[in-house]
Design a protein around this motif. Structure first.
Motif, PDB file in Angstrom:
ATOM      1  N   ALA A 185     -11.953 -56.579  38.157  1.00 17.97           N
ATOM      2  CA  ALA A 185     -12.448 -55.648  39.174  1.00 17.97           C
ATOM      3  C   ALA A 185     -11.506 -55.519  40.339  1.00 17.97           C
ATOM      4  O   ALA A 185     -11.909 -55.389  41.473  1.00 17.97           O
TER       5      ALA A 185
ATOM      6  N   PRO B 295     -17.113 -49.225  43.911  1.00 14.87           N
ATOM      7  CA  PRO B 295     -17.914 -50.307  43.333  1.00 14.87           C
ATOM      8  C   PRO B 295     -18.666 -49.833  42.094  1.00 14.87           C
ATOM      9  O   PRO B 295     -19.202 -48.722  42.067  1.00 14.87           O
TER      10      PRO B 295
ATOM     11  N   SER C 281     -22.975 -53.569  41.498  1.00 16.14           N
ATOM     12  CA  SER C 281     -22.087 -54.652  41.917  1.00 16.14           C
ATOM     13  C   SER C 281     -22.169 -54.970  43.404  1.00 16.14           C
ATOM     14  O   SER C 281     -21.787 -56.049  43.827  1.00 16.14           O
TER      15      SER C 281
ATOM     16  N   ARG D  89     -17.096 -57.910  34.388  1.00 15.55           N
ATOM     17  CA  ARG D  89     -17.472 -57.137  35.561  1.00 15.55           C
ATOM     18  C   ARG D  89     -18.971 -56.875  35.552  1.00 15.55           C
ATOM     19  O   ARG D  89     -19.597 -56.763  34.494  1.00 15.55           O
ATOM     20  N   ASN D  90     -19.526 -56.746  36.737  1.00 12.99           N
ATOM     21  CA  ASN D  90     -20.952 -56.445  36.863  1.00 12.99           C
ATOM     22  C   ASN D  90     -21.263 -55.124  36.177  1.00 12.99           C
ATOM     23  O   ASN D  90     -20.656 -54.100  36.465  1.00 12.99           O
ATOM     24  N   LYS D  91     -22.211 -55.141  35.255  1.00 12.17           N
ATOM     25  CA  LYS D  91     -22.555 -53.959  34.471  1.00 12.17           C
ATOM     26  C   LYS D  91     -23.715 -53.152  35.058  1.00 12.17           C
ATOM     27  O   LYS D  91     -24.108 -52.134  34.502  1.00 12.17           O
TER      28      LYS D  91
ATOM     29  N   ASN E 134     -25.632 -57.343  32.099  1.00 13.96           N
ATOM     30  CA  ASN E 134     -24.716 -58.456  32.345  1.00 13.96           C
ATOM     31  C   ASN E 134     -24.892 -59.553  31.295  1.00 13.96           C
ATOM     32  O   ASN E 134     -23.901 -60.103  30.784  1.00 13.96           O
TER      33      ASN E 134
ATOM     34  N   THR F   7     -20.362 -63.125  37.425  1.00 12.32           N
ATOM     35  CA  THR F   7     -19.497 -61.956  37.278  1.00 12.32           C
ATOM     36  C   THR F   7     -18.166 -62.120  37.995  1.00 12.32           C
ATOM     37  O   THR F   7     -18.022 -62.920  38.922  1.00 12.32           O
TER      38      THR F   7
ATOM     39  N   GLU G 258     -16.433 -60.067  39.969  1.00 10.69           N
ATOM     40  CA  GLU G 258     -16.215 -59.559  41.327  1.00 10.69           C
ATOM     41  C   GLU G 258     -16.389 -60.623  42.401  1.00 10.69           C
ATOM     42  O   GLU G 258     -15.630 -60.656  43.370  1.00 10.69           O
TER      43      GLU G 258
END
Length: 356
Positions: free
Chosen positions: A10, A91, A95, A287-289, A295, A327, A329
């Motif tokens: 990210a 973003p 996220s 990465r945050n889904k 996730n 995650t 990020e």
């Protein structure tokens, strides 16, 4: 590969705030000039780029463009999000912290990745916050403005030292002082120093509690830890090295980054290298889904790859199911939430010492 690594985690490439003028010193200078009706309280404020060249602010900027979601989140955390008029690398859905999600979604996206030079210079901004240091090494992402062009457009250029300067100007990051310095500098520049101090104090309290809890664990007894950047691809793993923010997060949590001794922030390694390290714990870097369910599905996919892949299925962490599901990020990008990640990792790898 360098660009892929940045996107896979990210985005991020680190920056330290040493060498920047403190808000206290700037406040003294402004007080000295108090007889002048044109003086602005708390200013001038001076910050530096990676090489130490200074930029001076005599008042808070009014229109800010951020290079990516991490610097945008810093603005929001500081209460200066209303000044954001655009961002690159926006973003991902879900996220941002919930309290900032709506505000972040309203910030115009000037580029899904690096903002095009012409769009940035014509944005009307008076400050550009750079997380990537001109996107150096990001794989031919196009032309970037020179400092002279920034000046001609009336845009001051500020760097987050914990990411933009990490690979070239920092030593190994073993604590969050670089991140905290960025928060304080941005607070001084935007006139939100009081909030910055509050945020940093909160981070230090959380990290301090973890440090107290794990201080009795000898360095050579701390569990070894591998950040597996699943989103960067599985053909060749991308290691988090000592100069990356994640190295500080892992270290503070009472673990040992198995690639903490490699120079730089990120580095492609081989699966043979990972096998040789045989880590006790593996963080599944996705990465945050956008939702807990999405996730968990991504974490499951990363874990299944490690269980199925011939080179990794025999690793100690894989055999024991020692997977950390946090995650990317909040681990590899500089921000207030790095301190939360320290707590979360510590509670997983030292459950008898740190409560989740």
């Amino acid at each position: 590969m360098r660009f892929r690594a940045l996107c896979g985690v990210a985005a991020a490439v680190a920056l330290l705030a040493t060498g920047c003028g403190s808000s206290t010193k700037s406040g003294d200078a402004a007080a000295t000039a108090g007889a002048s009706t044109s003086a602005v309280a708390g200013y001038p404020v001076k910050v530096t780029d990676c090489a130490g060249a200074g930029t001076t602010f005599t008042a808070a900027p009014k229109k800010i463009v951020t290079s990516n979601a991490s610097s945008l989140e810093m603005l929001l955390q500081l209460g200066a999000g209303d000044k954001a008029i655009g961002t690159g690398f926006p973003p991902a859905k879900g996220s941002m912290p919930a309290q900032f999600a709506d505000q972040a979604a309203k910030v115009p996206v000037l580029g899904q990745m690096v903002i095009a030079k012409e769009k940035l210079l014509g944005s009307g901004a008076d400050l550009y916050i750079d997380t990537f240091a001109h996107a150096t090494g990001m794989g031919g992402m196009g032309d970037v403005p020179t400092e002279q062009e920034f000046t001609a457009a009336g845009i001051k250029h500020m760097y987050l030292h914990s990411t933009a300067c990490a690979a070239t100007h920092l030593g190994p990051q073993q604590d969050l002082s670089a991140v905290e310095g960025d928060i304080k500098n941005l607070g001084a520049v935007t006139g939100t120093s009081a909030k910055a101090e509050e945020l940093v104090a909160g981070m230090e309290k959380k990290v301090g509690a973890v440090q107290d809890a794990v201080k009795g664990v000898a360095a050579d007894q701390r569990p070894s830890y591998f950040f597996f950047d699943f989103d960067a691809g599985t053909k060749q793993p991308m290691a988090v090295c000592g100069k990356q923010v994640a190295n500080a997060v892992i270290t503070l949590a009472g673990a040992r980054n198995v690639f903490g001794d490699c120079d730089g922030d990120f580095k492609p390694v081989s699966w043979e290298d990972v096998v040789a390290k045989n880590p006790d714990w593996i963080q599944l870097g996705v990465r945050n889904k956008g939702s807990d369910a999405a996730n968990q599905q991504a974490f499951d996919q990363a874990a299944q790859f490690l269980r199925d892949f011939p080179a990794t299925k025999g690793l100690k962490a894989v055999q024991e199911g020692h997977f950390v599901r946090i995650t990317s990020e909040v681990t590899t990008i500089a921000g207030v939430r790095d301190a939360d990640t320290v707590q979360q990792i510590a509670a997983i790898v030292h459950p008898d010492l740190v409560k989740g």
